[in-house]
Design a protein around this motif. Structure first.
Motif, PDB file in Angstrom:
ATOM      1  N   PHE A 162      30.161  -2.630 -39.287  1.00  0.00           N
ATOM      2  CA  PHE A 162      30.327  -4.188 -39.325  1.00  0.00           C
ATOM      3  C   PHE A 162      31.579  -4.604 -38.755  1.00  0.00           C
ATOM      4  CE2 PHE A 162      27.623  -2.884 -42.857  1.00  0.00           C
ATOM      5  CZ  PHE A 162      26.732  -3.753 -43.066  1.00  0.00           C
ATOM      6  N   ASP A 163      31.714  -5.668 -38.213  1.00  0.00           N
ATOM      7  CA  ASP A 163      33.064  -6.237 -37.641  1.00  0.00           C
ATOM      8  C   ASP A 163      33.629  -6.843 -38.836  1.00  0.00           C
ATOM      9  OD1 ASP A 163      33.160  -5.148 -34.918  1.00  0.00           O
ATOM     10  OD2 ASP A 163      31.615  -6.633 -34.403  1.00  0.00           O
ATOM     11  N   ASP A 164      32.901  -7.607 -39.395  1.00  0.00           N
ATOM     12  CA  ASP A 164      33.210  -8.538 -40.731  1.00  0.00           C
ATOM     13  C   ASP A 164      32.274  -8.267 -41.704  1.00  0.00           C
ATOM     14  OD1 ASP A 164      34.073 -10.369 -42.381  1.00  0.00           O
ATOM     15  OD2 ASP A 164      33.519 -12.205 -40.861  1.00  0.00           O
ATOM     16  N   VAL A 165      32.491  -7.197 -42.739  1.00  0.00           N
ATOM     17  CA  VAL A 165      31.442  -6.919 -43.534  1.00  0.00           C
ATOM     18  C   VAL A 165      30.746  -8.012 -44.440  1.00  0.00           C
ATOM     19  CG1 VAL A 165      33.039  -5.938 -45.293  1.00  0.00           C
ATOM     20  CG2 VAL A 165      30.799  -5.042 -45.096  1.00  0.00           C
ATOM     21  N   ALA A 166      31.750  -8.703 -45.043  1.00  0.00           N
ATOM     22  CA  ALA A 166      31.286  -9.953 -45.910  1.00  0.00           C
ATOM     23  C   ALA A 166      30.470 -11.319 -45.268  1.00  0.00           C
ATOM     24  CB  ALA A 166      32.550 -10.448 -46.855  1.00  0.00           C
ATOM     25  N   HIS A 196      25.153  -3.501 -52.635  1.00  0.00           N
ATOM     26  CA  HIS A 196      26.321  -2.587 -52.649  1.00  0.00           C
ATOM     27  C   HIS A 196      25.739  -1.214 -52.138  1.00  0.00           C
ATOM     28  CE1 HIS A 196      28.375  -5.792 -54.883  1.00  0.00           C
ATOM     29  NE2 HIS A 196      29.439  -5.227 -54.651  1.00  0.00           N
ATOM     30  N   ASP A 197      26.476  -0.547 -51.270  1.00  0.00           N
ATOM     31  CA  ASP A 197      26.114   0.904 -50.784  1.00  0.00           C
ATOM     32  C   ASP A 197      24.735   0.792 -49.942  1.00  0.00           C
ATOM     33  OD1 ASP A 197      28.254   2.356 -51.487  1.00  0.00           O
ATOM     34  OD2 ASP A 197      26.877   3.492 -53.082  1.00  0.00           O
ATOM     35  N   LEU A 198      23.921  -0.154 -49.993  1.00  0.00           N
ATOM     36  CA  LEU A 198      22.710  -0.079 -49.204  1.00  0.00           C
ATOM     37  C   LEU A 198      23.140  -0.157 -47.756  1.00  0.00           C
ATOM     38  CD1 LEU A 198      20.259  -2.338 -51.308  1.00  0.00           C
ATOM     39  CD2 LEU A 198      20.870   0.197 -51.415  1.00  0.00           C
ATOM     40  N   ASN A 199      23.016   0.777 -46.898  1.00  0.00           N
ATOM     41  CA  ASN A 199      23.258   0.969 -45.563  1.00  0.00           C
ATOM     42  C   ASN A 199      24.829   0.411 -45.355  1.00  0.00           C
ATOM     43  OD1 ASN A 199      20.032  -0.604 -45.206  1.00  0.00           O
ATOM     44  ND2 ASN A 199      20.555   1.395 -45.108  1.00  0.00           N
ATOM     45  N   LEU A 203      33.792   2.596 -48.030  1.00  0.00           N
ATOM     46  CA  LEU A 203      35.066   1.696 -47.413  1.00  0.00           C
ATOM     47  C   LEU A 203      34.520   0.054 -47.188  1.00  0.00           C
ATOM     48  CD1 LEU A 203      36.939   3.601 -44.968  1.00  0.00           C
ATOM     49  CD2 LEU A 203      37.582   3.074 -47.318  1.00  0.00           C
ATOM     50  N   GLN A 204      32.951   0.182 -46.655  1.00  0.00           N
ATOM     51  CA  GLN A 204      32.526  -1.158 -46.592  1.00  0.00           C
ATOM     52  C   GLN A 204      32.187  -1.834 -47.818  1.00  0.00           C
ATOM     53  OE1 GLN A 204      29.537   0.342 -43.846  1.00  0.00           O
ATOM     54  NE2 GLN A 204      30.844   0.308 -42.122  1.00  0.00           N
ATOM     55  N   THR A 205      31.665  -1.078 -48.655  1.00  0.00           N
ATOM     56  CA  THR A 205      31.392  -1.519 -50.166  1.00  0.00           C
ATOM     57  C   THR A 205      32.529  -2.274 -50.801  1.00  0.00           C
ATOM     58  OG1 THR A 205      29.263   0.004 -50.006  1.00  0.00           O
ATOM     59  CG2 THR A 205      30.018  -0.874 -52.231  1.00  0.00           C
ATOM     60  N   LEU A 206      33.640  -1.077 -50.672  1.00  0.00           N
ATOM     61  CA  LEU A 206      34.633  -1.639 -51.473  1.00  0.00           C
ATOM     62  C   LEU A 206      35.301  -2.870 -51.049  1.00  0.00           C
ATOM     63  CD1 LEU A 206      36.676   1.740 -51.716  1.00  0.00           C
ATOM     64  CD2 LEU A 206      35.639   0.437 -53.584  1.00  0.00           C
ATOM     65  N   GLU A 207      35.224  -2.998 -49.802  1.00  0.00           N
ATOM     66  CA  GLU A 207      35.680  -4.475 -49.215  1.00  0.00           C
ATOM     67  C   GLU A 207      34.721  -5.483 -49.514  1.00  0.00           C
ATOM     68  OE1 GLU A 207      36.745  -6.662 -44.801  1.00  0.00           O
ATOM     69  OE2 GLU A 207      36.290  -4.315 -44.780  1.00  0.00           O
ATOM     70  N   LEU A 208      33.540  -5.343 -49.583  1.00  0.00           N
ATOM     71  CA  LEU A 208      32.519  -6.233 -49.881  1.00  0.00           C
ATOM     72  C   LEU A 208      33.016  -6.747 -51.358  1.00  0.00           C
ATOM     73  CD1 LEU A 208      30.006  -7.651 -49.840  1.00  0.00           C
ATOM     74  CD2 LEU A 208      28.593  -5.533 -50.512  1.00  0.00           C
ATOM     75  N   THR A 209      33.230  -5.669 -52.073  1.00  0.00           N
ATOM     76  CA  THR A 209      33.261  -6.233 -53.885  1.00  0.00           C
ATOM     77  C   THR A 209      34.545  -7.033 -53.809  1.00  0.00           C
ATOM     78  OG1 THR A 209      32.146  -4.009 -54.345  1.00  0.00           O
ATOM     79  CG2 THR A 209      33.483  -5.020 -55.953  1.00  0.00           C
ATOM     80  N   ARG A 210      35.657  -6.731 -52.862  1.00  0.00           N
ATOM     81  CA  ARG A 210      36.567  -7.574 -52.937  1.00  0.00           C
ATOM     82  C   ARG A 210      36.595  -9.074 -52.488  1.00  0.00           C
ATOM     83  NH1 ARG A 210      39.034  -2.566 -51.092  1.00  0.00           N
ATOM     84  NH2 ARG A 210      38.887  -3.336 -48.810  1.00  0.00           N
ATOM     85  N   ARG A 211      35.824  -8.668 -51.594  1.00  0.00           N
ATOM     86  CA  ARG A 211      35.365 -10.320 -50.859  1.00  0.00           C
ATOM     87  C   ARG A 211      33.966 -11.020 -51.301  1.00  0.00           C
ATOM     88  NH1 ARG A 211      35.707  -9.188 -44.685  1.00  0.00           N
ATOM     89  NH2 ARG A 211      35.470 -11.389 -44.711  1.00  0.00           N
ATOM     90  N   LEU A 212      33.656 -10.401 -52.471  1.00  0.00           N
ATOM     91  CA  LEU A 212      32.285 -10.988 -53.170  1.00  0.00           C
ATOM     92  C   LEU A 212      32.182 -12.395 -53.269  1.00  0.00           C
ATOM     93  CD1 LEU A 212      29.585  -9.448 -53.980  1.00  0.00           C
ATOM     94  CD2 LEU A 212      30.248  -9.988 -56.265  1.00  0.00           C
ATOM     95  N   SER A 213      33.282 -13.443 -53.239  1.00  0.00           N
ATOM     96  CA  SER A 213      33.234 -14.503 -53.461  1.00  0.00           C
ATOM     97  C   SER A 213      32.542 -15.302 -52.047  1.00  0.00           C
ATOM     98  CB  SER A 213      34.587 -15.171 -53.529  1.00  0.00           C
ATOM     99  OG  SER A 213      35.551 -14.794 -52.655  1.00  0.00           O
ATOM    100  N   GLU A 214      32.785 -14.527 -51.130  1.00  0.00           N
ATOM    101  CA  GLU A 214      32.100 -15.004 -49.830  1.00  0.00           C
ATOM    102  C   GLU A 214      30.365 -15.130 -49.856  1.00  0.00           C
ATOM    103  OE1 GLU A 214      34.042 -13.703 -46.345  1.00  0.00           O
ATOM    104  OE2 GLU A 214      35.787 -13.091 -47.448  1.00  0.00           O
TER     105      GLU A 214
END
Length: 298
Positions: A162-166, A196-199, A203-214
Motif C-alpha cells: 500500500f502507498d497509503d494504507v488507510a 485488520h490483518d486480511l491481506n 506494520l500495515q495493520t498497526l498503521e491502519l489501527t492508528r488511522r482508523l478514524s479515516e
C-alpha cells in the motif's frame, strides 16, 4: 476527543437497537470449523458451537458471529457443507435469544439460508466477491458488513503493498458501499470493516489501527476485528493463547479512533474494557457512584 460522523447512528438490527453515537457493540466469535485459526476446532461440534453461542450471550455479547469456513488460504469449503455447519447453530441461538446474529460468509446461498434461520447480519470478509450476495441482502432486512480484503477467497496474497494504507482501504470501502447502495441495500443496513490483518502485514495493520478514524469518517459504523490476530502475536512475540492483553489494547485504540463494533473472542473481558472505554469517552455513566460522594470517604 474524536467521535465518528455517523450518517445514521441509530440502527435497529433484528430485535435490538443501537445508538452508535453512544454505544459500542461487542461481537463474539463462534467458529464451527475444525481448523479455525484461534480455537483450532474447539467449537466444531454442533453442541459445542451452540453452547459457546449462549455462553457469549450470558457474558454480555451484543452480537454473535457464526462462521463455517476459515478466511485463511486453503481448499474451498463446499457451499452446502458450509451451510450445514452454520444454519443449525443460528436456528438454535435464535430460538433462545434476541441477540444480533451474523453469519461470516461470502456465499449468497449460505447467506440466504442463514437469514431464513434467523441471522440478522451478513458478515462478508471478502469485499463482495460473490455478485449474488447483494441481491440476497437487498431482498431481506439483514445488515451487511463490507470488509476490505484483496485476495480471491481462500487464496494467498503475497507481499501486500500500500502507498497509503488507510486512504486506499477507505477508497475501496467507499466504492463497495456505492455498489451495495446501487443494488438496493439501504445505508442504514451497511457496516464497514477495514479488515485488520486480511491481506495486510503487521506494520500495515498497526498503521491502519492508528488511522482508523479515516475509515470511520466514511460515516458508517466501523467494525474492528482485532482479536488474537497475527499483528498482535508478532508485535508482542505471543502465541495465540497469550494475546488477550494485546487484543484488548487494540480494541480500545480502535474504539478511541471510531470503531463502534469490536469482534472479540474473550467476551467478558472485552465487554468490561468496552464499557470502561465508553465511560472514559463520556459516552456512558458509571454503573453507580459512591466513592467520595458523601460526607465520609468510602
Amino acid at each position: 476527543m474524536y467521535l465518528p460522523p455517523l450518517r445514521i447512528p441509530v440502527r435497529t438490527i433484528g430485535a435490538r437497537t443501537f445508538d452508535f453515537s453512544r454505544r459500542v457493540a461487542v461481537m463474539a466469535v463462534v467458529n464451527r470449523t475444525p481448523d479455525s485459526f484461534f480455537d483450532q476446532g474447539r467449537t466444531f461440534a454442533l453442541d459445542r458451537a451452540v453452547a459457546a453461542s449462549f455462553e457469549a450471550v450470558a457474558a454480555g455479547a451484543d452480537w454473535v458471529d457464526i462462521g463455517g469456513a476459515p478466511f485463511a488460504p486453503g481448499e474451498p469449503i463446499p457451499v452446502e457443507e458450509e451451510a450445514e455447519r452454520v444454519v443449525p447453530v443460528i436456528a438454535e441461538l435464535r430460538a433462545g435469544s434476541d441477540v444480533v446474529i451474523s453469519v461470516d460468509t461470502f456465499h449468497a446461498a449460505v447467506a440466504r439460508r442463514a437469514i431464513e434461520a434467523g441471522a440478522t447480519v451478513i458478515n462478508d470478509t471478502t469485499g463482495l466477491s460473490d455478485p449474488g450476495l447483494l441481491p440476497v441482502v437487498a431482498d431481506s432486512e439483514a445488515t451487511l458488513v463490507i470488509t476490505h480484503s484483496l485476495a480471491t477467497p481462500r487464496t494467498f496474497y503475497p507481499r501486500p503493498h500500500f502507498d497509503d494504507v488507510a486512504g486506499e482501504i477507505a477508497a475501496f470501502l467507499a466504492e463497495r458501499v456505492e455498489r451495495a447502495l446501487s443494488a438496493g441495500v439501504p445505508e442504514e443496513r451497511i457496516v464497514v470493516d477495514p479488515g485488520h490483518d486480511l491481506n495486510k502485514n503487521t506494520l500495515q495493520t498497526l498503521e491502519l489501527t492508528r488511522r482508523l478514524s479515516e475509515i470511520a469518517d466514511l460515516g458508517y459504523p466501523t467494525l474492528a476485528a482485532v482479536s488474537n490476530k497475527d499483528f498482535i502475536g508478532e508485535t508482542l512475540n505471543a502465541d495465540r493463547s497469550h494475546r488477550l492483553e494485546g487484543s484488548i489494547a487494540a480494541a480500545v485504540v480502535s474504539i478511541v479512533n471510531g470503531a463502534r463494533i469490536i469482534r472479540m473472542h474473550d467476551v467478558a473481558a472485552s465487554v468490561a474494557a468496552t464499557r470502561m472505554t465508553e465511560a472514559l469517552l463520556g459516552l456512558r455513566e458509571p454503573a453507580f457512584l459512591k466513592h467520595n460522594m458523601g460526607d465520609v470517604n468510602v
